[in-house]
Design a protein around this motif. Sequence first.
Motif, short mmCIF file in Angstrom:
data_model
loop_
_atom_site.label_atom_id
_atom_site.label_comp_id
_atom_site.label_asym_id
_atom_site.label_seq_id
_atom_site.Cartn_x
_atom_site.Cartn_y
_atom_site.Cartn_z
N SER A 147 0.82 -1.22 0.00
CA SER A 147 0.00 0.00 0.00
C SER A 147 0.85 1.26 0.00
N ALA A 148 2.13 1.12 0.34
CA ALA A 148 3.02 2.28 0.38
C ALA A 148 3.54 2.65 -1.01
N TYR A 149 3.21 1.86 -2.03
CA TYR A 149 3.72 2.08 -3.37
C TYR A 149 2.60 2.45 -4.35
N SER A 150 3.00 3.15 -5.41
CA SER A 150 2.07 3.42 -6.51
C SER A 150 1.83 2.12 -7.27
N PHE A 151 0.91 2.16 -8.24
CA PHE A 151 0.60 0.95 -9.02
C PHE A 151 1.85 0.42 -9.71
N PHE A 152 2.58 1.32 -10.39
CA PHE A 152 3.79 0.88 -11.09
C PHE A 152 4.88 0.50 -10.11
N ARG A 154 4.33 -0.97 -7.26
CA ARG A 154 3.99 -2.32 -6.81
C ARG A 154 4.44 -3.36 -7.83
N LEU A 155 4.25 -3.05 -9.12
CA LEU A 155 4.68 -3.98 -10.16
C LEU A 155 6.19 -4.18 -10.12
N ALA A 156 6.92 -3.07 -9.94
CA ALA A 156 8.38 -3.15 -9.92
C ALA A 156 8.86 -3.96 -8.71
N VAL A 157 8.26 -3.68 -7.53
CA VAL A 157 8.66 -4.41 -6.33
C VAL A 157 8.33 -5.89 -6.46
N PHE A 158 7.14 -6.18 -6.99
CA PHE A 158 6.74 -7.58 -7.16
C PHE A 158 7.69 -8.32 -8.09
N ALA A 159 8.05 -7.67 -9.21
CA ALA A 159 8.92 -8.31 -10.20
C ALA A 159 10.31 -8.57 -9.63
#
Length: 256
Positions: A147-152, A154-159
Motif C-alpha cells: 500500500s506504500a507504493y504506486s501501481f507501477f 507495486r509492479l516493480a517491487v513484485f517483479a
Amino acid sequence: MSDCVEGKINENELNEIHCKLLNILKKFDAFCGENGLSYFIQSGTLLGAVREKGFIPWDDDADLVMKREDYIKLKSLFKGNGGEDYGLSLIITDRVPKIMAVKDDTVHADIFLLDYMPKSRLAGRIKIFRLKFLQGMLKSKEKIDYSAYSFFGRLAVFATRCAGAFFTKKYLLARYEKVSCTKRKKQGSEVSFTNELFRFMDRKFPADFFGEIIRIPFEDTELNAPSNWDGYLKFNYGEDYMTPKQENYFAEENKI
C-alpha cells in the motif's frame, strides 16, 4: 533519519534512547580517532547538531557516513575483534551496516557509504539502476506493505522480489557491495550514498561537500561533520532547514 511515531515512544523512553545512542557515538568517535578512520555524522544527526546542538527531540536513531576506503578498514578491524575494547559491535545483516553496543541491540547507528559516481552520466544511471534492482531483490527476504507504493511501484517491487527469491540474501548483499564499488577508478566530481533508501538512491552530491572534516558540538561532546555542512543541509532539506519539521522535511530529490 527515523521519526518516532506519536504515542509509541514517550519522552522518558526517548531520553533513554538518546543516552544509549550518545554512548555509541562517543565510543565510535574514539575508535575511529584511535585507528585513523574518517567518518562524519549526516542526515538527522547532522541537522540536530547544527539546529539543536544534539539530538532532534523526536529522532530515535543516528546516522553516520564513511567513505568506502575507511569502511573497508573498519570491517577489517572489527573482524580482528578491534571493537571489543570499545564495547562496540559491527552488524552487517543488510545493505546498511550498523554500529551497536555489545550485548545491547535495542539501538544502533546506521553507516551510510559514500562512493564516487562514474564520470559518465550514463554509467551513473546504469549503476544506480542496478543497485535499485538489487534492493528490490533483497525485499524478497522481507515483508512488504504494498500500500506504500504506486501501481507501477507495486509492479516493480513484485517483479524484483520474484527475481530475488532465487538467490540467498548473502549472495545478494555480496552483489550489492560489488556493484556499489564499480567505476571507482573513473571518479567523477559527484558522490552518492550507495546504500541509501530506495527513494533516495537518485540523489547525488558535489564531492567537495565532503572534502574536509571538522569537529562540531553534539550534546556534551564533539563529533565529526563535513566542513560544508550548510551546503549539504540546504541541498538535503532546503533553505529553511533550521525550521523544525516532523514530516515533509526533505528537499526535492536531486536526481542523476
